[in-house]
Design a protein around this motif. Sequence first.
Motif, mmCIF file in Angstrom:
data_model
loop_
_atom_site.group_PDB
_atom_site.id
_atom_site.type_symbol
_atom_site.label_atom_id
_atom_site.label_comp_id
_atom_site.label_asym_id
_atom_site.label_seq_id
_atom_site.Cartn_x
_atom_site.Cartn_y
_atom_site.Cartn_z
ATOM 1 N N UNK A 78 0.803 -1.218 0.000
ATOM 2 C CA UNK A 78 0.000 0.000 0.000
ATOM 3 C C UNK A 78 0.841 1.276 0.000
ATOM 4 N N UNK A 79 2.189 1.142 -0.031
ATOM 5 C CA UNK A 79 3.056 2.305 0.064
ATOM 6 C C UNK A 79 3.924 2.413 -1.185
ATOM 7 N N UNK A 80 4.420 3.618 -1.464
ATOM 8 C CA UNK A 80 5.336 3.834 -2.578
ATOM 9 C C UNK A 80 6.715 3.265 -2.254
ATOM 10 N N UNK A 81 7.381 2.703 -3.277
ATOM 11 C CA UNK A 81 8.714 2.135 -3.080
ATOM 12 C C UNK A 81 9.643 2.533 -4.230
ATOM 13 N N UNK A 82 10.518 3.496 -4.021
ATOM 14 C CA UNK A 82 11.523 3.844 -5.031
ATOM 15 C C UNK A 82 12.701 2.869 -4.943
ATOM 16 N N UNK A 83 12.782 1.929 -5.879
ATOM 17 C CA UNK A 83 13.760 0.845 -5.811
ATOM 18 C C UNK A 83 15.040 1.236 -6.563
ATOM 19 N N UNK B 293 15.562 -4.619 -17.245
ATOM 20 C CA UNK B 293 16.666 -5.478 -17.646
ATOM 21 C C UNK B 293 17.988 -4.760 -17.345
ATOM 22 N N UNK B 294 18.994 -5.545 -16.956
ATOM 23 C CA UNK B 294 20.336 -4.993 -16.850
ATOM 24 C C UNK B 294 21.365 -6.047 -17.195
ATOM 25 N N UNK B 295 22.579 -5.592 -17.519
ATOM 26 C CA UNK B 295 23.693 -6.492 -17.786
ATOM 27 C C UNK B 295 24.516 -6.659 -16.517
ATOM 28 N N UNK B 296 24.843 -7.886 -16.214
ATOM 29 C CA UNK B 296 25.713 -8.165 -15.069
ATOM 30 C C UNK B 296 27.161 -7.947 -15.518
ATOM 31 N N UNK B 297 27.575 -6.699 -15.518
ATOM 32 C CA UNK B 297 28.884 -6.335 -16.065
ATOM 33 C C UNK B 297 29.752 -5.560 -15.078
ATOM 34 N N UNK B 298 29.452 -5.687 -13.783
ATOM 35 C CA UNK B 298 30.250 -5.005 -12.765
ATOM 36 C C UNK B 298 30.325 -5.920 -11.544
ATOM 37 N N UNK B 299 31.324 -6.782 -11.568
ATOM 38 C CA UNK B 299 31.403 -7.875 -10.603
ATOM 39 C C UNK B 299 31.463 -7.354 -9.165
ATOM 40 N N UNK B 300 30.721 -8.007 -8.291
ATOM 41 C CA UNK B 300 30.732 -7.633 -6.884
ATOM 42 C C UNK B 300 29.488 -8.120 -6.173
ATOM 43 N N UNK B 301 29.218 -7.501 -5.027
ATOM 44 C CA UNK B 301 28.002 -7.733 -4.249
ATOM 45 C C UNK B 301 27.312 -6.379 -4.101
ATOM 46 N N UNK B 302 26.118 -6.246 -4.693
ATOM 47 C CA UNK B 302 25.485 -4.934 -4.840
ATOM 48 C C UNK B 302 24.094 -4.920 -4.224
ATOM 49 N N UNK B 303 23.778 -3.853 -3.511
ATOM 50 C CA UNK B 303 22.435 -3.721 -2.944
ATOM 51 C C UNK B 303 21.413 -3.363 -4.017
ATOM 52 N N UNK B 304 20.188 -3.832 -3.811
ATOM 53 C CA UNK B 304 19.000 -3.414 -4.563
ATOM 54 C C UNK B 304 17.955 -3.185 -3.482
ATOM 55 N N UNK B 305 17.554 -1.935 -3.257
ATOM 56 C CA UNK B 305 16.736 -1.640 -2.075
ATOM 57 C C UNK B 305 15.809 -0.461 -2.314
ATOM 58 N N UNK B 306 14.833 -0.337 -1.417
ATOM 59 C CA UNK B 306 13.940 0.811 -1.434
ATOM 60 C C UNK B 306 14.690 2.028 -0.917
ATOM 61 N N UNK B 307 14.569 3.162 -1.638
ATOM 62 C CA UNK B 307 15.267 4.370 -1.202
ATOM 63 C C UNK B 307 14.408 5.284 -0.343
ATOM 64 N N UNK B 308 13.227 4.853 0.049
ATOM 65 C CA UNK B 308 12.668 5.379 1.281
ATOM 66 C C UNK B 308 13.415 4.600 2.352
ATOM 67 N N UNK B 309 14.469 5.199 2.895
ATOM 68 C CA UNK B 309 15.385 4.442 3.752
ATOM 69 C C UNK B 309 14.718 3.921 5.012
#
Length: 509
Positions: free
Chosen positions: A421-426, A463-479
Amino acid sequence: MYRKIIGSILIGALAVIWSGFYFNSDFGIFQSETSDDDIDGRTSILEVSAQEAGDRPVRTFDLTAQETEWEIDQEKTVDAWTYNGSVPGEALRVKEGDFVRVHLKNELNVPVTIHWHGMILPNRMDGVPGLTQDAVQPGESFTYEFIANDAGTYWYHSHQHSSEQVDKGLYGSLIIEEKQTEKQNDFDQDKVFILDEWTTDQAQNQGMGGMMGAVSGDAEADTKQAYDTFTINGKSGQAIESLVMTEGQTARMRFVNAGYQQHQLVFPKGSMEVIANDGEEVDGSKGSSNVLEIAPGERIDIAFTKPDSGSVVIGENPDVENAEDLQIPVVSREDSDDTRDNDLAAISGQSVAKGTSYGSENLIFEEPPEPDVTYNMDLSMGMNMGEGMTFQINQKVFPDTPPIQVEEGDIVKVNIQNSGRMNHPMHLHGHRFQVMSKNGNQYDEPIVKDLIHVKPGEEYEIYFKANNKGEWLFHCHDNNHADQGMVTIVDYKDVYSPFKIGGDHQNQP
């Protein structure tokens, strides 16, 4: 003062759970050893994608995290946490191709980091405690180094317990100017405007915002409940600095939303054109609007042409409570009378320019590709063992959310659905993605971004390319939502993080 009560309770509980705990060891993201040696053929993130200055120009900055008494206006002062003593922190401007070196010194009594929001850089420089580094302890320092490869508007902020630290002012702008100056010469001025919300009323009820939203249907109710003051560049109302322009001059206005609430800015009719979104130039052939909606964490650049010789105002949608706090007077000379008290036109019935309104000039994919990895991301709300409200990805809260597992070179498709029910800027770290469709309808002109604002009931295909090796966050930016669980990780299978959530460094990503 700055955090919702529910968030405080939940984070306290998670801190106990996280202490000495390694996230998702079944997936190999975090390890129980801190050696940089290969483990089972995998490589530490500290050993991948290193960048060196070489013969590039080197731009060096010093940023000190410190406590500051900050005056929002003549009547409101807050105890802020700042980089270099101001809100926002020092504006960093570099040229495309520069090697950037930033020395962070921590003079606060809590650990901090710096995340370079929107930047494509080596994973070890991403500033996420417990994932890409240990948080910088009080009295200690850390140096960030990366190449400013992509011109555009970016910003930096702490990613240590960011629901509190960003809320208290630990952020600033990073502008990468193009090597070639032709486009810069199109503008008479180039200005950055960072939007934010603050709590200055100690009696403000911050505890029931999320629940109110779920009941009322207002997807912004939690932030509206939590904050009572809007700011631009750390100032509110009469304290906001006027923009001085003569009739017919054009300014590049770079807007960054550092807060947790979407903002809708109203411009004089015919004066504004969107030119870039999340650091990517847009195709403006569709025309524009005089209303700009910018989501939390988003950056949108516009070209503003002063329409007449008198004073005009750019300001928050007047239908929003506290809208009078957020107005930019545009005047013809320094001593002009400004019009910040003018009535702005109501936006009902008007078209609104959003982060997905205009296609990008430079695409990642010309057509929807065949994905190697498909991840279905369901965004929802829940309750956690009587502790309070949670924000979930696939019915889980971090650190138990399922990661997006990839190999280098994969094409990744993510179907994002907001069933809450809430907005989520991912926001996705370390990559740009291409937005192909909304609610099943393909975009004629796809959009390249690193943040997608997903409102209740909406579905996006990216869609995205996995072209930057590492461990990366994907999260809501309403912190506040991220603090309450809405976080996952893009996990490259052949690397691991040697860092630890919690532990002696109190890492809270």
